[in-house]
Each structure stands twice: as structure tokens, then as C-alpha cells.
Design a protein around this motif. Structure first.
Motif, PDB file in Angstrom:
ATOM      1  N   PHE A 215      -6.053  86.010  32.439  1.00 13.65           N
ATOM      2  CA  PHE A 215      -6.066  85.060  31.396  1.00 13.65           C
ATOM      3  C   PHE A 215      -6.494  83.715  31.761  1.00 13.65           C
ATOM      4  O   PHE A 215      -7.119  83.050  30.879  1.00 13.65           O
ATOM      5  CB  PHE A 215      -4.556  84.950  30.839  1.00 13.65           C
ATOM      6  N   VAL A 216      -6.178  83.696  32.901  1.00 18.99           N
ATOM      7  CA  VAL A 216      -6.934  81.932  33.607  1.00 18.99           C
ATOM      8  C   VAL A 216      -8.459  81.893  33.297  1.00 18.99           C
ATOM      9  O   VAL A 216      -9.142  81.081  32.815  1.00 18.99           O
ATOM     10  CB  VAL A 216      -6.501  81.810  34.861  1.00 18.99           C
ATOM     11  N   LEU A 217      -8.913  83.293  33.657  1.00 23.43           N
ATOM     12  CA  LEU A 217     -10.446  83.452  33.707  1.00 23.43           C
ATOM     13  C   LEU A 217     -10.935  83.538  32.271  1.00 23.43           C
ATOM     14  O   LEU A 217     -12.056  82.758  31.942  1.00 23.43           O
ATOM     15  CB  LEU A 217     -10.779  84.747  34.275  1.00 23.43           C
ATOM     16  N   VAL A 218     -10.148  83.845  31.239  1.00 21.46           N
ATOM     17  CA  VAL A 218     -10.452  83.583  29.955  1.00 21.46           C
ATOM     18  C   VAL A 218     -10.593  82.078  29.489  1.00 21.46           C
ATOM     19  O   VAL A 218     -11.511  81.783  28.759  1.00 21.46           O
ATOM     20  CB  VAL A 218      -9.550  84.477  29.093  1.00 21.46           C
ATOM     21  N   THR A 219      -9.571  81.348  30.042  1.00 23.30           N
ATOM     22  CA  THR A 219      -9.509  80.068  29.743  1.00 23.30           C
ATOM     23  C   THR A 219     -10.689  79.321  30.223  1.00 23.30           C
ATOM     24  O   THR A 219     -11.270  78.237  29.766  1.00 23.30           O
ATOM     25  CB  THR A 219      -8.340  79.348  30.173  1.00 23.30           C
ATOM     26  N   PHE A 220     -11.065  79.826  31.244  1.00 25.01           N
ATOM     27  CA  PHE A 220     -12.588  79.046  32.040  1.00 25.01           C
ATOM     28  C   PHE A 220     -13.680  79.595  31.261  1.00 25.01           C
ATOM     29  O   PHE A 220     -14.638  78.559  30.848  1.00 25.01           O
ATOM     30  CB  PHE A 220     -12.586  79.538  33.377  1.00 25.01           C
ATOM     31  N   ILE A 221     -13.657  80.572  30.709  1.00 28.72           N
ATOM     32  CA  ILE A 221     -14.801  80.906  29.787  1.00 28.72           C
ATOM     33  C   ILE A 221     -14.899  80.267  28.823  1.00 28.72           C
ATOM     34  O   ILE A 221     -15.765  79.688  28.346  1.00 28.72           O
ATOM     35  CB  ILE A 221     -14.858  82.593  29.581  1.00 28.72           C
TER      36      ILE A 221
ATOM     37  N   SER B 115      -7.936  71.684  27.107  1.00 32.15           N
ATOM     38  CA  SER B 115      -7.490  71.641  28.576  1.00 32.15           C
ATOM     39  C   SER B 115      -5.859  71.721  28.459  1.00 32.15           C
ATOM     40  O   SER B 115      -5.208  72.571  29.192  1.00 32.15           O
ATOM     41  CB  SER B 115      -7.884  70.718  29.645  1.00 32.15           C
ATOM     42  N   TRP B 116      -5.406  70.777  27.788  1.00 28.52           N
ATOM     43  CA  TRP B 116      -3.899  70.805  27.580  1.00 28.52           C
ATOM     44  C   TRP B 116      -3.301  71.656  27.051  1.00 28.52           C
ATOM     45  O   TRP B 116      -2.458  72.277  27.397  1.00 28.52           O
ATOM     46  CB  TRP B 116      -3.542  69.286  26.495  1.00 28.52           C
ATOM     47  N   PHE B 117      -4.066  72.252  25.841  1.00 22.93           N
ATOM     48  CA  PHE B 117      -3.269  73.544  25.309  1.00 22.93           C
ATOM     49  C   PHE B 117      -3.545  74.748  25.958  1.00 22.93           C
ATOM     50  O   PHE B 117      -2.582  75.503  26.151  1.00 22.93           O
ATOM     51  CB  PHE B 117      -4.080  73.653  23.773  1.00 22.93           C
ATOM     52  N   LEU B 118      -4.746  74.903  26.735  1.00 24.46           N
ATOM     53  CA  LEU B 118      -5.098  76.165  27.468  1.00 24.46           C
ATOM     54  C   LEU B 118      -3.885  76.066  28.657  1.00 24.46           C
ATOM     55  O   LEU B 118      -3.470  77.326  28.961  1.00 24.46           O
ATOM     56  CB  LEU B 118      -6.754  76.250  27.959  1.00 24.46           C
ATOM     57  N   SER B 119      -3.752  75.242  29.202  1.00 22.66           N
ATOM     58  CA  SER B 119      -2.690  74.991  30.404  1.00 22.66           C
ATOM     59  C   SER B 119      -1.440  75.248  29.988  1.00 22.66           C
ATOM     60  O   SER B 119      -0.783  76.167  30.722  1.00 22.66           O
ATOM     61  CB  SER B 119      -3.065  73.688  31.150  1.00 22.66           C
TER      62      SER B 119
ATOM     63  N   THR C 205       2.292  90.433  36.986  1.00 26.33           N
ATOM     64  CA  THR C 205       2.359  89.071  36.049  1.00 26.33           C
ATOM     65  C   THR C 205       1.170  88.293  36.752  1.00 26.33           C
ATOM     66  O   THR C 205       0.338  87.666  35.899  1.00 26.33           O
ATOM     67  CB  THR C 205       3.725  88.451  36.171  1.00 26.33           C
ATOM     68  N   LEU C 206       1.228  88.174  38.145  1.00 24.60           N
ATOM     69  CA  LEU C 206       0.023  87.262  38.770  1.00 24.60           C
ATOM     70  C   LEU C 206      -1.148  87.839  38.148  1.00 24.60           C
ATOM     71  O   LEU C 206      -2.203  87.342  37.934  1.00 24.60           O
ATOM     72  CB  LEU C 206       0.236  87.404  40.237  1.00 24.60           C
ATOM     73  N   ILE C 207      -1.594  89.160  38.289  1.00 25.00           N
ATOM     74  CA  ILE C 207      -2.821  89.776  38.092  1.00 25.00           C
ATOM     75  C   ILE C 207      -3.385  89.622  36.679  1.00 25.00           C
ATOM     76  O   ILE C 207      -4.189  89.079  36.181  1.00 25.00           O
ATOM     77  CB  ILE C 207      -2.887  91.346  38.448  1.00 25.00           C
ATOM     78  N   LEU C 208      -2.324  89.755  35.500  1.00 27.23           N
ATOM     79  CA  LEU C 208      -2.573  89.466  34.431  1.00 27.23           C
ATOM     80  C   LEU C 208      -2.815  88.118  33.961  1.00 27.23           C
ATOM     81  O   LEU C 208      -3.666  87.753  33.083  1.00 27.23           O
ATOM     82  CB  LEU C 208      -1.414  90.344  33.499  1.00 27.23           C
ATOM     83  N   SER C 209      -1.745  87.364  34.481  1.00 28.09           N
ATOM     84  CA  SER C 209      -1.954  85.991  34.182  1.00 28.09           C
ATOM     85  C   SER C 209      -3.399  85.370  34.874  1.00 28.09           C
ATOM     86  O   SER C 209      -4.035  84.685  34.269  1.00 28.09           O
ATOM     87  CB  SER C 209      -0.943  85.021  34.763  1.00 28.09           C
ATOM     88  N   PHE C 210      -3.649  85.805  36.183  1.00 33.19           N
ATOM     89  CA  PHE C 210      -4.901  85.416  36.513  1.00 33.19           C
ATOM     90  C   PHE C 210      -6.200  85.848  35.646  1.00 33.19           C
ATOM     91  O   PHE C 210      -7.206  84.882  35.605  1.00 33.19           O
ATOM     92  CB  PHE C 210      -5.288  86.149  37.967  1.00 33.19           C
TER      93      PHE C 210
ATOM     94  N   LEU D   1     -11.812  72.785  44.115  1.00 34.74           N
ATOM     95  CA  LEU D   1     -10.603  72.397  44.368  1.00 34.74           C
ATOM     96  C   LEU D   1      -9.469  72.732  43.267  1.00 34.74           C
ATOM     97  O   LEU D   1      -8.314  73.081  43.527  1.00 34.74           O
ATOM     98  CB  LEU D   1     -10.549  71.000  45.045  1.00 34.74           C
ATOM     99  N   ASP D   2     -10.061  72.098  42.156  1.00 26.28           N
ATOM    100  CA  ASP D   2      -8.999  72.138  41.109  1.00 26.28           C
ATOM    101  C   ASP D   2      -8.766  73.790  40.576  1.00 26.28           C
ATOM    102  O   ASP D   2      -7.485  74.095  40.194  1.00 26.28           O
ATOM    103  CB  ASP D   2      -9.740  71.737  39.887  1.00 26.28           C
ATOM    104  N   VAL D   3      -9.801  74.603  40.942  1.00 29.48           N
ATOM    105  CA  VAL D   3      -9.482  75.865  40.515  1.00 29.48           C
ATOM    106  C   VAL D   3      -8.629  76.542  41.619  1.00 29.48           C
ATOM    107  O   VAL D   3      -7.542  77.421  41.377  1.00 29.48           O
ATOM    108  CB  VAL D   3     -10.852  76.728  40.585  1.00 29.48           C
ATOM    109  N   LEU D   4      -8.621  76.273  42.773  1.00 26.64           N
ATOM    110  CA  LEU D   4      -7.791  76.576  43.967  1.00 26.64           C
ATOM    111  C   LEU D   4      -6.330  76.285  43.676  1.00 26.64           C
ATOM    112  O   LEU D   4      -5.319  76.886  43.783  1.00 26.64           O
ATOM    113  CB  LEU D   4      -8.112  76.233  45.343  1.00 26.64           C
ATOM    114  N   ILE D   5      -6.389  74.828  42.935  1.00 25.85           N
ATOM    115  CA  ILE D   5      -4.663  74.223  42.772  1.00 25.85           C
ATOM    116  C   ILE D   5      -4.341  75.074  41.606  1.00 25.85           C
ATOM    117  O   ILE D   5      -3.256  75.392  41.660  1.00 25.85           O
ATOM    118  CB  ILE D   5      -4.995  73.142  42.442  1.00 25.85           C
ATOM    119  N   ILE D   6      -5.170  75.419  40.584  1.00 23.71           N
ATOM    120  CA  ILE D   6      -4.585  76.037  39.485  1.00 23.71           C
ATOM    121  C   ILE D   6      -4.059  77.469  39.678  1.00 23.71           C
ATOM    122  O   ILE D   6      -3.173  77.896  39.577  1.00 23.71           O
ATOM    123  CB  ILE D   6      -5.606  76.216  38.465  1.00 23.71           C
ATOM    124  N   PHE D   7      -4.742  78.202  40.808  1.00 26.33           N
ATOM    125  CA  PHE D   7      -4.383  79.668  40.932  1.00 26.33           C
ATOM    126  C   PHE D   7      -3.167  79.461  42.134  1.00 26.33           C
ATOM    127  O   PHE D   7      -2.220  80.090  42.063  1.00 26.33           O
ATOM    128  CB  PHE D   7      -5.220  80.300  41.934  1.00 26.33           C
ATOM    129  N   GLY D   8      -2.905  78.387  42.695  1.00 24.29           N
ATOM    130  CA  GLY D   8      -1.784  78.196  43.503  1.00 24.29           C
ATOM    131  C   GLY D   8      -0.617  77.841  42.707  1.00 24.29           C
ATOM    132  O   GLY D   8       0.476  78.358  42.912  1.00 24.29           O
TER     133      GLY D   8
END
Length: 332
Positions: free
Chosen positions: A146-152, A83-87, A139-144, A165-172
Motif C-alpha cells: 500500500f505504501v507503493l500505491v501512495t507513492f504512485i 501527504s498528510w492523508f496518505l501517511s 502485515t508488513l508485506i501488505l502495508s509495504f 532517505l525519506d523512503v528508507l525512513i518511511i519503511f523503517g
């Protein structure tokens, strides 16, 4: 008064149309979008193949070497370490993708399209901020994505402990730091006139930025001089904010597995709190020692948010003053 209202409405319409134009021109080239997203994915692959075991060994030694500390199993450490590295990689990709997206600005300068903007009855401010807002959207679309890739990845490793709630915070947080990155990179690219120069800048940033903002290694492992320098880079605080979003729930879940000193290391030296040291420049940092005992001050996420927000406003203001550079063309 009526004339001013008409001009204001006209500027809004121009801003929308220019943003739409920039968005469509960029997304028309699907291969460019694909390779723009490839940078963070390649970093993730390198981490999985080469760095994961090395970093696990380092953090295991640091955590388990604390006198009187608990013996932490590798499975628990991997949850936090991944989680540390992916974030950190998500925070890095928000900057690298934003910088590459500004290739459109450079192409417009090289092809003389900006000359049409300059000769038309359009405020340069409208053109500049349409570039910045287009950059933010892409940038938001492409970063979004990649966030999905990290979740997978986390789900495949049975390490997904994030709540809704964590997912909402991450996207915020993602939208917040992408806005900062867009304002910064648009400002940088306003002074660049050729694609070759931009390519050189992208190469330098890709090679150095991951280390400078703490995406690849804890900042406490850097020399003292570098720690003080990177502390004033907004991307460092953006990375820490993203780490907080990814790590707060896993740390709460596994916090009982650690004693107080080990947990302090995870949240301070390795985790999401930034430590600003005011001690002697040459004094080394000991990972297993309380940062406050080494002249360190913890910078919590609330302060990090203020730094990112303040720097975004500064970059936005500088874009306003640099609008002539953004609109100019290098065709004589």
C-alpha cells in the motif's frame, strides 16, 4: 546444560516451522489477501472522490485566515494535504490489516488445530509468538504494497518530493509501527474464539479507529475530552510518526511559502507534532492560535517513538501472560 541447549534449539526450530506454516496457510488464499488490502485502497478512493476537495477547502480557510499570513496557492496545500492523508491511511492500514490477518488464529481455534498444539510438547509461548511474528510478516508485506500505491498516487499528482532517505525512513517507521500493531492485535484476538466475533470487532475498529488515531481529521478538531483519550492510544503516536516521515521533506521544500505562524499550524495542529492540552476541559481549541498559548504541549517524534516502542514491549509481555488464551480451542 547440554539438555537445555537442545531444548532451546528445538524451540527455535518449532518457532520457525510454525511461523512458516501460518504464513503458507494464510497466503494460500489469494482472495483473502486481496480483500485484506482492499480496505485502505477503498479509503483512498473515497478520499479522492469525496474528501479531497472538502479537506482542501478546510485547510485553505485555516491557513489563509491567519492575520498577516501569506496567501498560499492550492497547489502547495495539496502537496502537503495529500501527504498528510496518505501517511495517516498507511498508519491505519497497519492496524486494520494486522487485525484481519489474525483470522488465522480464530480459524485454528474453531477447527481444533490449537488442540494439537496444546497436546504436543511445544511451549505455548512459542506458539503465541509464532502467530505474532507471522502477523508481523504478512502485515508488513501488505502495508509495504500500500505504501507503493501512495507513492504512485503522489507521482501521478506531481507531488512526489520524497528523497531516497525519506523512503528508507518511511519503511523503517512502517516496520516499527507494524510490530506494535501485531503485538496489540494478537493480544486482542487471544480473547476471541469465533469468526463472527472477530468480524464484529473488525467492523467496529474500521468504523472508529481512523478518527480515534487522527488518520482522517486533525486531532485538534475533536472535543477536548476525546483529545485527552486518544493521546493515550499508541496508534495515535504511530500515525504522527508516519506523518513525520512523509511530510518532513515537503515541509522543508515549501516552508518558505509560509510565514512562521502558518508553518507552526502545519507542524503542530495539522501536522506531525501531537499537542497534549492541559487546559480547561470545555475550552475550545482555535486552529489559528499557537497551541502553547492554549495550554498545549507539543509531543515531538522522538517522544512518539518512545511511546510506540514502550507500548510494543508492554503488548509483547501481555501476550506472554495471555499465551493460554491464544492456544486454547473452543471445541469441547
Amino acid at each position: 546444560m547440554a539438555k537445555q541447549r537442545v531444548i532451546r534449539m528445538y524451540n527455535h526450530e518449532v518457532f520457525f516451522q510454525l511461523t512458516k506454516r501460518n504464513f503458507l496457510v494464510f497466503t494460500r488464499n489469494k482472495m483473502r489477501m486481496f480483500f485484506t488490502l482492499m480496505v485502505p485502497i477503498i479509503i483512498l478512493i473515497i478520499y479522492i472522490l469525496f474528501l479531497r476537495s472538502l479537506e482542501l477547502s478546510s485547510i485553505r480557510e485555516a491557513i489563509n485566515s491567519i492575520e498577516g499570513g501569506k496567501e498560499i496557492p492550492d497547489s502547495t496545500l495539496l502537496v502537503l494535504m495529500d501527504s498528510w492523508f496518505l501517511s495517516g491511511n498507511v498508519a491505519l492500514c497497519s492496524i486494520s490489516i494486522s487485525l484481519q490477518t489474525n483470522n488465522l488464529i480464530i480459524n485454528d481455534k474453531e477447527n481444533g488445530i490449537n488442540r494439537d498444539f496444546a497436546s504436543a510438547p511445544i511451549h505455548k509461548t512459542v506458539v503465541t509468538f509464532s502467530y505474532m511474528f507471522f502477523n508481523f510478516l504478512i502485515t508488513l508485506i501488505l502495508s509495504f504494497a500500500f505504501v507503493l500505491v501512495t507513492f504512485i498516487f503522489l507521482a501521478c499528482m506531481n507531488e512526489f518530493y520524497l528523497t531516497a532517505l525519506d523512503v528508507l525512513i518511511i519503511f523503517g517507521v512502517l516496520a516499527f509501527i507494524v510490530l506494535n500493531a501485531s503485538a496489540f492485535t494478537t493480544l486482542i484476538c487471544s480473547f476471541i474464539d469465533t469468526d463472527a466475533t472477530l468480524a464484529s470487532v473488525i467492523a467496529i475498529v474500521s468504523a472508529c479507529l481512523g478518527f480515534l488515531i487522527g488518520s482522517f481529521m486533525p486531532l485538534c478538531l475533536m472535543p477536548k475530552v476525546m483529545q485527552d483519550i486518544v493521546f493515550f492510544i499508541p496508534g495515535t503516536h504511530a500515525t504522527a510518526l508516519m506523518r513525520f516521515a512523509y511530510l518532513q521533506t515537503p515541509l522543508a521544500k515549501f516552508g518558505s511559502d509560509f510565514d512562521a505562524s502558518q508553518l507552526a499550524i502545519l507542524t503542530n495542529q495539522v501536522g506531525y507534532n501531537l499537542i497534549f492540552y492541559t487546559r480547561d476541559m470545555l475550552a475550545p481549541v482555535e486552529l489559528a492560535v499557537d497551541p502553547t498559548l492554549q495550554g498545549g504541549t507539543a509531543i515531538i517524534p522522538a517522544i512518539q517513538s518512545a511511546v510506540v516502542g514502550g507500548s510494543t514491549l508492554i503488548f509483547g509481555g501481555l501476550n506472554f501472560f495471555s499465551r493460554k488464551n491464544t492456544v486454547r480451542t473452543n471445541i469441547k
